[in-house]
Design a protein around this motif. Sequence first.
Motif, PDB file in Angstrom:
ATOM      1  N   LYS A 189       0.776  -1.096  -0.071  1.00  0.00           N
ATOM      2  CA  LYS A 189      -0.030  -0.187   0.063  1.00  0.00           C
ATOM      3  C   LYS A 189       0.918   1.236  -0.275  1.00  0.00           C
ATOM      4  O   LYS A 189       1.700   1.133   0.806  1.00  0.00           O
TER       5      LYS A 189
ATOM      6  N   ARG B 167      -3.139   8.241   6.758  1.00  0.00           N
ATOM      7  CA  ARG B 167      -2.499   7.453   7.789  1.00  0.00           C
ATOM      8  C   ARG B 167      -3.404   5.968   8.158  1.00  0.00           C
ATOM      9  O   ARG B 167      -2.934   4.937   8.493  1.00  0.00           O
ATOM     10  N   GLY B 168      -4.841   6.486   8.036  1.00  0.00           N
ATOM     11  CA  GLY B 168      -5.754   5.429   8.002  1.00  0.00           C
ATOM     12  C   GLY B 168      -5.436   4.210   6.916  1.00  0.00           C
ATOM     13  O   GLY B 168      -5.709   3.111   7.239  1.00  0.00           O
ATOM     14  N   PHE B 169      -5.031   4.686   5.905  1.00  0.00           N
ATOM     15  CA  PHE B 169      -5.116   3.979   4.664  1.00  0.00           C
ATOM     16  C   PHE B 169      -3.906   2.830   5.065  1.00  0.00           C
ATOM     17  O   PHE B 169      -3.975   1.860   4.846  1.00  0.00           O
TER      18      PHE B 169
ATOM     19  N   GLN C 237      -2.462   2.292   7.758  1.00  0.00           N
ATOM     20  CA  GLN C 237      -2.743   1.521   9.008  1.00  0.00           C
ATOM     21  C   GLN C 237      -2.581   0.053   8.947  1.00  0.00           C
ATOM     22  O   GLN C 237      -2.113  -0.537   9.830  1.00  0.00           O
ATOM     23  N   GLU C 238      -3.321  -0.438   7.969  1.00  0.00           N
ATOM     24  CA  GLU C 238      -3.677  -1.730   7.708  1.00  0.00           C
ATOM     25  C   GLU C 238      -2.245  -2.494   7.634  1.00  0.00           C
ATOM     26  O   GLU C 238      -2.039  -3.473   8.289  1.00  0.00           O
TER      27      GLU C 238
END
Lengths: 409, 254
Positions: free
Chosen positions: A285, A374-376, A378-379
């Motif tokens: 990602k 950041r959320g993207f 985070q995984e």
Amino acid sequence: MYTPELVQELRGHEWLRKLRTEIATSASGFSHPSREEEEWRYSPIDKLELGRFTPVLSKPLIMPNDAKKKSDGFHTISTVDGYLLSHDQLDTYDVHSVSDLEEPIEFETPADMLGSMNLAFSPDPVLIRVPRGSRVDLPLIIDHRWEKESAACFPLIRIEIEESAEIEIVEIFHHAEVDSLIVPETKIVIGNGSNVNYQQVQNLGPNVWQLGTLDVSVGQQANFHGAIAAIGGSYARLKTNCCLDGRGASGKVSAIYHGNGDQVLDFRTHQKHVARDTQSDLLFKGILDDESTSIYTGLIHVHNEASGTNAFQTNRTLKLCDRAWAESVPNLEIENNDVKCSHASTVSPVDEDQRFYLESRGVPTLDAEKLIVRGFLQEVVSSLPVEAINGWIADLFNQKLDTRATYGQ
Amino acid sequence: MTELQIKDLHARTPTTQILNGVNLNVRSGEVHALMGPNGSGKSTLSHVLMGRPGYSVTQGEITLDGVDLTGLQTWERAQLGLFLVLQYPVEIEGVPASSIFETSLLSPEGDFEENLHHVRQEAEYLGIPTGHLLRGVNLDMSGGEKKRLETLQLVTLKPSIAILDELDSGLDIDGLRVVSNRIERLTKEDGLGVLVITHYNRLLEELKPDQVHVFVEGRIVVSGDSSLADELESDGYEKWMPSTETSVALGGLS
């Protein structure tokens, strides 16, 4: 410049000098990589002028002032311009400068020009052996630093992990304001029943070209959990081969990347299922800003003998800017019917609805985008393999993201 | 006292004119209900008020305490005290509600931990498990859970004027009661002004609107007290709709 005569100037015992000469001689038969070839497609490799860079023929005398900076809580190995500078020696693993070894060790025959150049011109190959049943208590950090301007550097690390051993490895390609070509190769051979966690951090300077290879072979019932965090370099390429050689082997490889300016981040992956009941899981990602480019091409190759394979491959790229460009090409090659495989790929801008949602809660646009980014990531960030270094990696990405002053440009 | 003033508001998407002269004032402590048939432009009005990209105001004005909102970004409108509870709250992977509280300019100043303690108390009142605050906002949540989380953000970020776009959709009876009771308390105790968009009387029974407005074809066609909502409940919107003959005639003209 990259002649068989030149490799004679590198230090080593007779067997190594002979090997280098043979490889350098045969490498003259390899052609310069070209973007006409599938594995260099989309890349700026045609712009590479090898003659601009000079191999480093003697060990740099400068001791990097912060070579030991992060040594607390870690074991360390330091290299400069491809030379082994210092290393901790422990009961749980051995480190050797291959140039010092009187007895030959076996290297696989290089498949292409870069592999040949790495083996021929690596001034100080490093061999790390983790003996059978060994548990290395702290993560092993391999620090690569760069001192010489316009250098061609060829770090070569070979890590052999015998049966039923465990180790965490972090390989860091440090930032330096040099204009160099770095052709690193890391080979990890994992014995039966061993567990290896590996993290690579690519934080090279903005003018550096990297043409790297990470080659992993995983034995029976062994596990490899690897990750790449890439933010640096001008053109930074990493080819990752994960070969599941033994029955029940598993390989998990993930990556996060962030390109900006006119950076090109290039990832080629190969999940090779040779044995039965093997599993591989790949998740890459990344985010792209400004006029940066990412290239992802990946192949899951399930051999005829590899029944019971589970193989997954996902690449997702988030574009923060219309001018950024992402190529994403996943591929499957399956020779056995008893398999579960999937691949997926997406390239998308920041979701307008998500940004609106956060803004409607009083989050300014730039902060909203940072939250989404950041959320993207985070995984991947939440499952990086070497926990002790995760906070530092998250900080590197946050710092790069925080340099962003505008949005939606 | 805060006042949201909407004057002669016309707005459109690139392809369609949707709002055709909306006039409405919402003051602190007041509850206004906006009811109307599907496709009449109610949600568009809420988006235009909040400055969602994709809509353009072609005429009229929106002010909050005299400040013109039309040129402002969404977050700037929020910062001035306007809040939108979305009909379909979006899911955002990896961004928990706690991050929103941490980043929002509406969050009260002071100790973050103390604020978070307050958030947890409100969450408990609204029946939201603590775990919901830590996972991606709205991710894998039921319609009702999302609306409870929307209400939690409304309660803790304390705007002056809130637009509730079909807050009741997805909520079960108990959820509707607890959520609407908490919002009603906000109007009484904190002077929150509310514009509530709904199709059903049940929410209005709890929220007790001061005024009910019927919205047809992008504008308010009639306003009244809460008895108007009862009338709509029994008779529907037919009497406020443009007559079929007129539509046919207009169709013929075009």
